[in-house]
Scaffold this motif. Structure first.
Motif, PDB file in Angstrom:
ATOM      1  N   GLU A   1       0.834  -1.208   0.000  1.00 28.71           N
ATOM      2  CA  GLU A   1       0.000   0.000   0.000  1.00 28.71           C
ATOM      3  C   GLU A   1       0.867   1.256   0.000  1.00 28.71           C
ATOM      4  N   PHE A   2       2.067   1.159   0.608  1.00 25.06           N
ATOM      5  CA  PHE A   2       2.954   2.311   0.737  1.00 25.06           C
ATOM      6  C   PHE A   2       4.196   2.184  -0.142  1.00 25.06           C
ATOM      7  N   ALA A   3       4.160   1.267  -1.103  1.00 25.62           N
ATOM      8  CA  ALA A   3       5.343   0.983  -1.911  1.00 25.62           C
ATOM      9  C   ALA A   3       5.811   2.194  -2.710  1.00 25.62           C
ATOM     10  N   ASN A   4       4.897   2.990  -3.214  1.00 27.33           N
ATOM     11  CA  ASN A   4       5.302   4.114  -4.069  1.00 27.33           C
ATOM     12  C   ASN A   4       6.106   5.155  -3.305  1.00 27.33           C
ATOM     13  N   VAL A   5       5.600   5.584  -2.156  1.00 30.22           N
ATOM     14  CA  VAL A   5       6.317   6.610  -1.396  1.00 30.22           C
ATOM     15  C   VAL A   5       7.608   6.043  -0.806  1.00 30.22           C
ATOM     16  N   VAL A   6       7.593   4.783  -0.398  1.00 28.21           N
ATOM     17  CA  VAL A   6       8.818   4.178   0.141  1.00 28.21           C
ATOM     18  C   VAL A   6       9.853   3.995  -0.967  1.00 28.21           C
ATOM     19  N   GLY A   7       9.410   3.648  -2.159  1.00 30.61           N
ATOM     20  CA  GLY A   7      10.334   3.543  -3.288  1.00 30.61           C
ATOM     21  C   GLY A   7      11.035   4.862  -3.554  1.00 30.61           C
ATOM     22  N   GLU A   8      10.277   5.963  -3.500  1.00 30.58           N
ATOM     23  CA  GLU A   8      10.869   7.292  -3.670  1.00 30.58           C
ATOM     24  C   GLU A   8      11.862   7.577  -2.553  1.00 30.58           C
ATOM     25  N   ALA A   9      11.496   7.218  -1.331  1.00 27.34           N
ATOM     26  CA  ALA A   9      12.375   7.472  -0.181  1.00 27.34           C
ATOM     27  C   ALA A   9      13.676   6.683  -0.287  1.00 27.34           C
ATOM     28  N   LEU A  10      13.587   5.431  -0.704  1.00 28.53           N
ATOM     29  CA  LEU A  10      14.783   4.603  -0.841  1.00 28.53           C
ATOM     30  C   LEU A  10      15.728   5.161  -1.902  1.00 28.53           C
ATOM     31  N   ALA A  11      15.153   5.771  -2.941  1.00 32.80           N
ATOM     32  CA  ALA A  11      15.982   6.382  -3.981  1.00 32.80           C
ATOM     33  C   ALA A  11      16.735   7.599  -3.444  1.00 32.80           C
ATOM     34  N   LEU A  12      16.152   8.275  -2.452  1.00 35.45           N
ATOM     35  CA  LEU A  12      16.781   9.454  -1.842  1.00 35.45           C
ATOM     36  C   LEU A  12      17.764   9.092  -0.732  1.00 35.45           C
ATOM     37  N   ALA A  13      17.527   7.966  -0.070  1.00 37.58           N
ATOM     38  CA  ALA A  13      18.314   7.587   1.104  1.00 37.58           C
ATOM     39  C   ALA A  13      19.698   7.073   0.723  1.00 37.58           C
ATOM     40  N   LYS A  14      20.633   7.261   1.652  1.00 34.53           N
ATOM     41  CA  LYS A  14      21.986   6.740   1.466  1.00 34.53           C
ATOM     42  C   LYS A  14      22.060   5.263   1.833  1.00 34.53           C
TER      43      LYS A  14
ATOM     44  N   PRO B   1      -4.564   2.363  -4.918  1.00 33.07           N
ATOM     45  CA  PRO B   1      -4.148   1.003  -5.279  1.00 33.07           C
ATOM     46  C   PRO B   1      -2.779   0.640  -4.717  1.00 33.07           C
ATOM     47  N   LYS B   2      -2.550  -0.660  -4.577  1.00 36.07           N
ATOM     48  CA  LYS B   2      -1.251  -1.145  -4.123  1.00 36.07           C
ATOM     49  C   LYS B   2      -0.191  -0.795  -5.154  1.00 36.07           C
ATOM     50  N   GLY B   3       0.992  -0.483  -4.656  1.00 33.97           N
ATOM     51  CA  GLY B   3       2.108  -0.285  -5.559  1.00 33.97           C
ATOM     52  C   GLY B   3       2.715  -1.624  -5.946  1.00 33.97           C
ATOM     53  N   GLU B   4       3.560  -1.595  -6.931  1.00 33.76           N
ATOM     54  CA  GLU B   4       4.274  -2.803  -7.329  1.00 33.76           C
ATOM     55  C   GLU B   4       5.307  -3.154  -6.258  1.00 33.76           C
ATOM     56  N   PRO B   5       5.638  -4.426  -6.109  1.00 32.81           N
ATOM     57  CA  PRO B   5       6.664  -4.803  -5.125  1.00 32.81           C
ATOM     58  C   PRO B   5       7.972  -4.060  -5.377  1.00 32.81           C
ATOM     59  N   ILE B   6       8.614  -3.621  -4.310  1.00 31.85           N
ATOM     60  CA  ILE B   6       9.885  -2.896  -4.452  1.00 31.85           C
ATOM     61  C   ILE B   6      11.029  -3.631  -3.773  1.00 31.85           C
TER      62      ILE B   6
END
Length: 204
Positions: A81-94, A114-119
Motif C-alpha cells: 500500500e505504501f510501496a510508491n512513497v517508500v520507493g521514492e524514499a529509498l531512492a533518496l536515502a543513502k 491502489p497497491k504499488g508494485e513490489p519494491i
C-alpha cells in the motif's frame, strides 16, 4: 489466529532476521498498518536484540529518507500500500537496506489508493517461512537496552528520534493493562496506529 501461532511466527521472523545478520543494536524499519506483520515485528525484532523503527504511514518521501539514514536501517518491511512513497524514499536515502514486501490479503482491491508494485527482493511470508520456530531467542543483555526507535513527524525541521528501552516498554505495558482495566478475557477495540509511539506500548 491463536497466541501459539503468533508466538511461532514471531520466533520465525526473529530467526529469519538473525540469518540475515540482524543482531543487537541493528535497526529494522517497518512501514505497515495495523496488520499481523506489524504485531509480529513488535516481538520478533526484539527477540534478536535489534531495534524496531515504525514509520508514520502519512509521511512524505523526503522525511522517510531522512529517518532511514538517521536510523541506519538494515532491514525494511513495507506494505505494498505504501510501496510508491517508500520507493521514492529509498531512492533518496543513502542506506541500502534489505527490503521485504508485505502484500496485505485484506486490503480492498477496489480501494481508491491502489497497491504499488513490489519494491523489495523478498516477500514477507516467504521470508518468515524461512525462519526456525525453535529459534533460541534471548532476553536483552540489559533492561536499559533499546527496544524501539520513534521519530517526531518533522513539522518544524528534521524529525527527532526517541529511543525506548526494554524496561520502559515493560513498565508502560503493565501500566496500560492496569489503567485500562484489561481483565483476563478483555475484548479490546484497537484504533491507535501501532506506528504511533508503538501504540503506546499496548502491543507489548
Amino acid at each position: 489466529t491463536t497466541y501459539r501461532d503468533f508466538w511461532r511466527r514471531s520466533l520465525k521472523l526473529a530467526s529469519a532476521l538473525h540469518r540475515h545478520g540482524i543482531g543487537k543494536g541493528d535497526t529494522v524499519t517497518v512501514m505497515l498498518s495495523n496488520t499481523p506483520p506489524m504485531l509480529e515485528a513488535h516481538f520478533g525484532v526484539p527477540m534478536t536484540r535489534a531495534v524496531l523503527h515504525s514509520l508514520n504511514t502519512r509521511l512524505d518521501a523526503a522525511v522517510i529518507a531522512f529517518q532511514l539514514d538517521h536510523a541506519e536501517t538494515k532491514v525494511m518491511v513495507v506494505d505494498r500500500e505504501f510501496a510508491n512513497v517508500v520507493g521514492e524514499a529509498l531512492a533518496l536515502a543513502k542506506v541500502k537496506p534489505l527490503v521485504i514486501d508485505y502484500d496485505d490479503p485484506e486490503y480492498p482491491t477496489d480501494a481508491p489508493y491502489p497497491k504499488g508494485e513490489p519494491i523489495g527482493s523478498l516477500d514477507y511470508e516467504t521470508f518468515v517461512a524461512g525462519g526456525d520456530e525453535d529459534f533460541a531467542w534471548s532476553m536483552p543483555d540489559d533492561e536499559w537496552d533499546a527496544i524501539s526507535l520513534n521519530y517526531t513527524s518533522g513539522t518544524t525541521g528534521n524529525p527527532k528520534g526517541v529511543v525506548y528501552h526494554h524496561r520502559g516498554a515493560a513498565l508502560m505495558a503493565y501500566a496500560n493493562t492496569i489503567h485500562a482495566g484489561m481483565g483476563k478475557h478483555a475484548v479490546y477495540l484497537w484504533t491507535l496506529p501501532m506506528f504511533h509511539c508503538n501504540g503506546w506500548c499496548f502491543p507489548w
